[in-house]
Motif scaffolding. Structure first.
Motif, short mmCIF file in Angstrom:
data_model
loop_
_atom_site.label_atom_id
_atom_site.label_comp_id
_atom_site.label_asym_id
_atom_site.label_seq_id
_atom_site.Cartn_x
_atom_site.Cartn_y
_atom_site.Cartn_z
N TYR A 17 0.80 -1.22 0.00
CA TYR A 17 0.00 0.00 0.00
C TYR A 17 0.84 1.28 0.00
N GLN A 19 2.10 4.99 -0.97
CA GLN A 19 1.54 6.26 -1.41
C GLN A 19 2.69 7.24 -1.58
N GLU A 71 -2.37 0.37 9.03
CA GLU A 71 -2.65 0.06 7.63
C GLU A 71 -3.08 1.27 6.81
N HIS A 72 -2.92 1.10 5.51
CA HIS A 72 -3.39 2.01 4.47
C HIS A 72 -3.05 3.49 4.70
N GLN A 74 -2.03 7.34 4.05
CA GLN A 74 -2.29 8.38 3.05
C GLN A 74 -1.43 9.58 3.42
N TRP A 86 -3.40 7.08 8.92
CA TRP A 86 -3.53 5.64 8.74
C TRP A 86 -4.55 5.12 9.74
N TYR A 122 -11.81 3.42 9.41
CA TYR A 122 -10.85 3.02 8.38
C TYR A 122 -11.20 3.69 7.06
N ASN A 123 -10.52 3.32 5.98
CA ASN A 123 -10.69 3.93 4.64
C ASN A 123 -10.50 5.44 4.70
#
Length: 185
Positions: A17, A19, A71-72, A74, A86, A122-123
């Motif tokens: 993941y 960025q 996680e994930h 940005q 995150w 999340y997201n």
């Protein structure tokens, strides 16, 4: 017109993941990685930056550095201000965290829990315009398939403080995968 492939993570662990963000000659790459152990539930958010348009990169900085699953990530930048968000489950449910730097990523302050609620958050997405920092994410209530909402929080002082969380999706449907962009105010 040639591209050079650079292995930014340069390890044999699970680096996922990524960025990127850039401003003038600075390049920032952030990703999630389980570099610091074989525990599949302990991923951290890592950052590498370049001050020469990506020709060389500095050392890895572990931004989350905790026992949970981070996680994930940005990333958003404005000049020398770097903002990274995150999701992390260290507190037993996922929360959205933000960490920032005012010196081009040389140093970072403490991570701030932006969602700080009982939902699964999340997201996350982030956008920056001047001193305004905007973050959105999805909140899911535990044990409920239909109660997903989109939450929003903002700062007008470069991330030093944030207002209240605002629910953007007050509806009976399922809301997911928010996106955000900003321009001036």
């Amino acid at each position: 017109n040639t591209f050079v492939i650079e292995n930014i993570s340069d390890n044999n662990k699970d680096s996922v993941y990524p960025q990127t963000e850039s401003s003038q000659n600075k390049v920032y790459v952030v990703w999630q990685d389980n570099l610091f152990g074989d525990n599949r539930i302990n991923y951290d958010i890592l950052l590498k930056s370049s001050n020469d348009s990506g020709q060389t990169f500095g050392d890895v900085i572990n931004l989350s550095n905790n026992s949970g699953f981070s996680e994930h990530p940005q990333v958003a930048i404005n000049g020398n201000n770097v903002y990274i968000v995150w999701a992390d489950n260290t507190s037993l449910n996922r929360d959205v965290y933000l960490i920032s730097s005012t010196d081009g990523g040389q140093t970072f302050g403490e991570a701030i829990n932006l969602s700080n609620n009982g939902a699964d958050s999340y997201n996350q997405e982030i956008s920056v315009s001047g001193n305004n920092v905007y973050v959105v994410w999805q909140d899911s209530q535990k044990n409920s398939q239909d109660n997903n909402t989109i939450s929003f929080i903002s700062s007008n002082d470069g991330g030093s403080s944030f207002g209240d969380v605002v629910s953007l999706s007050e509806n009976a449907g399922k809301s997911s995968f928010p996106k955000i962009s900003s321009y001036q105010d």
